[in-house]
Every structure is written in structure tokens, then in C-alpha cells.
Design a protein around this motif. Structure first.
Motif, mmCIF file in Angstrom:
data_model
loop_
_atom_site.group_PDB
_atom_site.id
_atom_site.type_symbol
_atom_site.label_atom_id
_atom_site.label_comp_id
_atom_site.label_asym_id
_atom_site.label_seq_id
_atom_site.Cartn_x
_atom_site.Cartn_y
_atom_site.Cartn_z
ATOM 1 N N ASP A 93 0.815 -1.213 0.000
ATOM 2 C CA ASP A 93 0.000 0.000 0.000
ATOM 3 C C ASP A 93 0.846 1.259 0.000
ATOM 4 O O ASP A 93 0.350 2.351 0.291
ATOM 5 C CB ASP A 93 -0.937 0.012 1.212
ATOM 6 C CG ASP A 93 -0.180 -0.003 2.541
ATOM 7 O OD1 ASP A 93 1.070 -0.054 2.525
ATOM 8 O OD2 ASP A 93 -0.846 0.034 3.598
ATOM 9 N N GLY A 94 2.135 1.121 -0.329
ATOM 10 C CA GLY A 94 3.018 2.277 -0.303
ATOM 11 C C GLY A 94 4.106 2.197 -1.352
ATOM 12 O O GLY A 94 3.924 1.614 -2.417
ATOM 13 N N PHE B 232 23.926 -3.225 -8.007
ATOM 14 C CA PHE B 232 23.268 -3.424 -6.711
ATOM 15 C C PHE B 232 21.925 -2.710 -6.697
ATOM 16 O O PHE B 232 21.697 -1.745 -7.421
ATOM 17 C CB PHE B 232 24.140 -2.905 -5.564
ATOM 18 C CG PHE B 232 24.070 -1.413 -5.372
ATOM 19 C CD1 PHE B 232 23.174 -0.842 -4.466
ATOM 20 C CD2 PHE B 232 24.883 -0.561 -6.127
ATOM 21 C CE1 PHE B 232 23.095 0.534 -4.306
ATOM 22 C CE2 PHE B 232 24.809 0.816 -5.972
ATOM 23 C CZ PHE B 232 23.917 1.364 -5.060
ATOM 24 N N ILE B 233 21.050 -3.214 -5.855
ATOM 25 C CA ILE B 233 19.845 -2.504 -5.453
ATOM 26 C C ILE B 233 19.788 -2.580 -3.939
ATOM 27 O O ILE B 233 20.006 -3.645 -3.340
ATOM 28 C CB ILE B 233 18.571 -3.091 -6.107
ATOM 29 C CG1 ILE B 233 17.325 -2.334 -5.603
ATOM 30 C CG2 ILE B 233 18.437 -4.585 -5.860
ATOM 31 C CD1 ILE B 233 16.038 -2.735 -6.311
ATOM 32 N N ALA B 234 19.556 -1.433 -3.307
ATOM 33 C CA ALA B 234 19.410 -1.358 -1.852
ATOM 34 C C ALA B 234 18.304 -0.352 -1.553
ATOM 35 O O ALA B 234 18.113 0.603 -2.303
ATOM 36 C CB ALA B 234 20.721 -0.941 -1.192
ATOM 37 N N PHE B 235 17.608 -0.543 -0.457
ATOM 38 C CA PHE B 235 16.413 0.266 -0.187
ATOM 39 C C PHE B 235 16.050 0.167 1.286
ATOM 40 O O PHE B 235 16.561 -0.676 2.019
ATOM 41 C CB PHE B 235 15.247 -0.233 -1.046
ATOM 42 C CG PHE B 235 14.814 -1.638 -0.681
ATOM 43 C CD1 PHE B 235 13.734 -1.848 0.163
ATOM 44 C CD2 PHE B 235 15.511 -2.743 -1.152
ATOM 45 C CE1 PHE B 235 13.350 -3.140 0.524
ATOM 46 C CE2 PHE B 235 15.138 -4.035 -0.802
ATOM 47 C CZ PHE B 235 14.068 -4.231 0.038
ATOM 48 N N ASP B 236 15.140 1.018 1.695
ATOM 49 C CA ASP B 236 14.557 0.931 3.034
ATOM 50 C C ASP B 236 13.200 0.243 2.953
ATOM 51 O O ASP B 236 12.375 0.573 2.086
ATOM 52 C CB ASP B 236 14.372 2.318 3.650
ATOM 53 C CG ASP B 236 15.629 2.833 4.336
ATOM 54 O OD1 ASP B 236 16.542 2.025 4.597
ATOM 55 O OD2 ASP B 236 15.692 4.053 4.610
ATOM 56 N N TYR B 237 12.974 -0.702 3.862
ATOM 57 C CA TYR B 237 11.638 -1.277 4.008
ATOM 58 C C TYR B 237 10.684 -0.169 4.450
ATOM 59 O O TYR B 237 11.087 0.832 5.062
ATOM 60 C CB TYR B 237 11.631 -2.386 5.063
ATOM 61 C CG TYR B 237 12.810 -3.313 5.012
ATOM 62 C CD1 TYR B 237 12.989 -4.196 3.946
ATOM 63 C CD2 TYR B 237 13.753 -3.333 6.040
ATOM 64 C CE1 TYR B 237 14.071 -5.056 3.900
ATOM 65 C CE2 TYR B 237 14.842 -4.191 6.005
ATOM 66 C CZ TYR B 237 15.005 -5.043 4.936
ATOM 67 O OH TYR B 237 16.090 -5.884 4.899
ATOM 68 N N ALA C 279 13.789 6.130 4.706
ATOM 69 C CA ALA C 279 13.545 6.607 3.340
ATOM 70 C C ALA C 279 12.209 6.161 2.760
ATOM 71 O O ALA C 279 11.811 6.649 1.700
ATOM 72 C CB ALA C 279 14.682 6.158 2.419
ATOM 73 N N SER C 280 11.525 5.249 3.439
ATOM 74 C CA SER C 280 10.286 4.676 2.881
ATOM 75 C C SER C 280 9.157 4.784 3.901
ATOM 76 O O SER C 280 9.091 3.995 4.846
ATOM 77 C CB SER C 280 10.499 3.205 2.498
ATOM 78 O OG SER C 280 11.514 3.075 1.521
ATOM 79 N N PRO C 281 8.269 5.742 3.736
ATOM 80 C CA PRO C 281 7.171 5.905 4.690
ATOM 81 C C PRO C 281 6.275 4.670 4.731
ATOM 82 O O PRO C 281 6.139 3.942 3.738
ATOM 83 C CB PRO C 281 6.407 7.108 4.136
ATOM 84 C CG PRO C 281 7.389 7.823 3.254
ATOM 85 C CD PRO C 281 8.256 6.757 2.679
ATOM 86 N N GLY C 282 5.638 4.467 5.872
ATOM 87 C CA GLY C 282 4.713 3.352 6.015
ATOM 88 C C GLY C 282 4.846 2.687 7.362
ATOM 89 O O GLY C 282 5.543 3.173 8.252
ATOM 90 N N ALA C 283 4.170 1.569 7.495
ATOM 91 C CA ALA C 283 4.152 0.826 8.753
ATOM 92 C C ALA C 283 5.106 -0.359 8.675
ATOM 93 O O ALA C 283 5.174 -1.048 7.653
ATOM 94 C CB ALA C 283 2.737 0.337 9.058
ATOM 95 N N ASP D 7 8.012 -6.003 0.562
ATOM 96 C CA ASP D 7 8.995 -5.066 0.014
ATOM 97 C C ASP D 7 10.203 -5.813 -0.548
ATOM 98 O O ASP D 7 10.766 -5.420 -1.581
ATOM 99 C CB ASP D 7 9.444 -4.085 1.088
ATOM 100 C CG ASP D 7 8.308 -3.204 1.596
ATOM 101 O OD1 ASP D 7 7.255 -3.138 0.928
ATOM 102 O OD2 ASP D 7 8.472 -2.594 2.666
ATOM 103 N N ALA D 8 10.602 -6.877 0.132
ATOM 104 C CA ALA D 8 11.748 -7.662 -0.321
ATOM 105 C C ALA D 8 11.472 -8.307 -1.678
ATOM 106 O O ALA D 8 12.333 -8.315 -2.569
ATOM 107 C CB ALA D 8 12.091 -8.724 0.718
ATOM 108 N N LEU D 9 10.288 -8.853 -1.846
ATOM 109 C CA LEU D 9 9.915 -9.442 -3.132
ATOM 110 C C LEU D 9 9.787 -8.370 -4.218
ATOM 111 O O LEU D 9 10.182 -8.591 -5.371
ATOM 112 C CB LEU D 9 8.597 -10.199 -3.000
ATOM 113 C CG LEU D 9 8.644 -11.529 -2.249
ATOM 114 C CD1 LEU D 9 7.230 -12.059 -2.028
ATOM 115 C CD2 LEU D 9 9.477 -12.564 -3.007
#
Length: 269
Positions: A61-62, A105-110, A115-119, A128-130
Motif C-alpha cells: 500500500d506504499g 546493486f539494489i538497496a532500499f529501506d523497508y 527513506a520509505s514511509p509506512g508501517a 517489500d523484499a519481493l
């Protein structure tokens, strides 16, 4: 004797009430206790990653926000699942080393991390990982999975659901509920913990070659977690245990020098 019996009964009631209060507090505040999602975001422009770009991927949802850089021709992409503390961007020196050696590479915040709003929840982290893996797969290069600490959960889960060339687990837990049980042995954590990250179950479905790295002085996730998880892997390749290394010491201890030949072997037909 009646007075003594009454005192014992009252003391028992107080202890039971206190125990129930502690369990209730941990249940209703467990995610705040489990996750360390605060911290600054390092701007991409302030790193050595001059060829990387920011990405925003719809997830659940985000949206998850991160960085991506393609590999040199013929090289793979490392799908990097961060640990529990702060933002993925704090580890930009790792990503710079990856790309210096030709890896993408790919890296991100859950969701719920800086960096990634949400719960924050296990379901959201796994979704998010998938999302990140599937987006990386669309880029057309072979994929390698690297999960650090908390990231060992989504990394193992994704490897159980998708095909990659290799899985590297850095300071992994056998499961999050195992670590919680070791830390709070008198509490019924297996009954009340919502986000259990059952690596011990997911690893059975992982066909990729596996490298597990851990330090003997890790007080956050004990080294036996990595050892026990490695023992369950269907395709174990290397167990790298560093004497005296703590939870955040493996990069400086030379994990990249262990990872590169492992990845190269996995990529060899």
C-alpha cells in the motif's frame, strides 16, 4: 500460619500481575522494541556512487525508496537487504565497493524505515523484499541475494520463493523469535511475538548455494544462530566464522573478500 499463608498468596498475586503487565507491555509495544528504524538519510549525491540512481517502487500500500546501479556487462546484481538500524543509505561505502568490482546493486529501506514511509511489519518487509527482487529481475542480469542481520529474514524468504544465483547471510538469526527467546527466556515470546521471521523454516526451500558469515563476539545475534541456520541449508557452501568479531564488524573483517569468490563460484556454469 494464616497470616503467613495470606502473605504468600498476596505475594503470588502481585508477582503474577507484574508478570502479566510485563508480557502485556511487550505485546503492545513489540514492534517499537524490535525495530530500530530511526536515523538520517545520506543523500546519494554525497556518496561515491556517481553512476547510481534513486528509485521508487510501488510496494503493497506504499512505496519503497532506494538506489540502483546496473552492473558491468556480464556481471550480476546484488540484491541487498539491510539490517535493523537506520537507513540503507548509511552503508553506501559497501555499495561503492560492489560497483568498483563490476557488480550492480539494489538497496532500499523497508516501509517504516527512514527513506520509505509506512508501517513496519513482517508482512510489509517480506512484500517489500519481493518487490525489490522482482524489479531487479526485470533488469536482465543474474541476481545475488545478500541479507544482513534483520535482512537475513527477507533474504532467506525471497530465496525460498525466487531463483537467484547465490544467497549470502551476514550475522543471520535462526529466527527472530529464537533470538527473542534467548534474550527473554522467562517470557512466552513464541506465543505473543508477531514478527517471527522463521528462517529455520524458509531455509528448507532454498536451493541456492549458501554462505553464512558470523562473529563469535556477536552479542546482538549469537553466533550459534548462524551455525544452526547453516546446518539446515540444503546447499551449504561456506560457513565463515570470525573469532572475536561483533555484530557490525564483518565488513572491516573482510567479508567482501569472502563474498567475491563465493559469488564467482556461484556464477560459474
Amino acid at each position: 500460619m494464616k497470616l503467613l499463608r495470606r502473605i504468600v498468596v498476596i505475594a503470588a498475586i502481585v508477582l503474577v500481575a507484574l508478570y502479566a503487565a510485563i508480557v502485556g507491555y511487550m505485546f503492545f509495544n513489540q514492534r517499537a522494541l524490535q525495530y530500530d528504524a530511526e536515523g538520517p538519510i545520506t543523500p546519494l549525491a554525497e556518496t561515491a556512487l556517481t553512476q547510481a540512481r534513486a528509485i521508487a517502487l510501488p510496494s503493497g500500500d506504499g512505496t519503497i525508496n532506494g538506489w540502483y546501479q546496473p552492473p558491468r556487462p556480464g556481471m550480476p546484481i546484488i540484491v541487498y537487504y539491510k539490517g535493523n538500524s537506520g537507513s540503507f543509505s548509511r552503508e553506501h561505502e559497501r555499495y561503492a565497493r560492489f560497483v568498483a568490482d563490476g557488480y550492480g546493486f539494489i538497496a532500499f529501506d523497508y516501509r517504516g524505515f527512514p527513506a520509505s514511509p509506512g508501517a513496519i511489519s513482517e508482512d510489509n518487509i517480506l512484500t517489500d523484499a519481493l518487490t525489490a527482487f522482482d524489479w531487479a529481475a526485470e533488469q536482465g542480469a543474474p541476481l545475488l541475494i545478500w541479507g544482513r542481520s534483520l535482512g537475513s529474514g527477507p533474504a532467506t524468504y525471497v530465496a525460498s520463493q525466487r531463483d537467484a544465483a547465490a544467497l549470502l547471510l551476514e550475522t543471520p538469526f535462526l529466527s527472530a523469535v529464537t533470538v527473542a527467546g534467548e534474550r527473554y527466556p522467562v517470557l512466552p515470546v513464541s506465543l505473543v511475538m508477531q514478527d517471527q521471521f522463521r528462517n529455520d523454516q524458509w531455509i528448507a526451500e532454498v536451493s541456492e548455494p549458501v554462505l553464512v558469515a558470523h562473529g563469535t563476539a556477536d552479542t546482538t545475534i549469537g553466533v550459534s544462530n548462524g551455525e544452526r541456520l547453516y546446518a539446515l541449508a540444503p546447499n551449504p557452501v561456506d560457513l565463515w566464522i570470525v573469532p572475536g568479531a561483533g555484530h557490525s564488524d564483518l565488513w572491516d573483517a573482510g567479508i567482501w573478500a569472502e563474498a567475491r569468490p563465493f559469488f564467482e563460484q556461484a556464477m560459474t556454469p
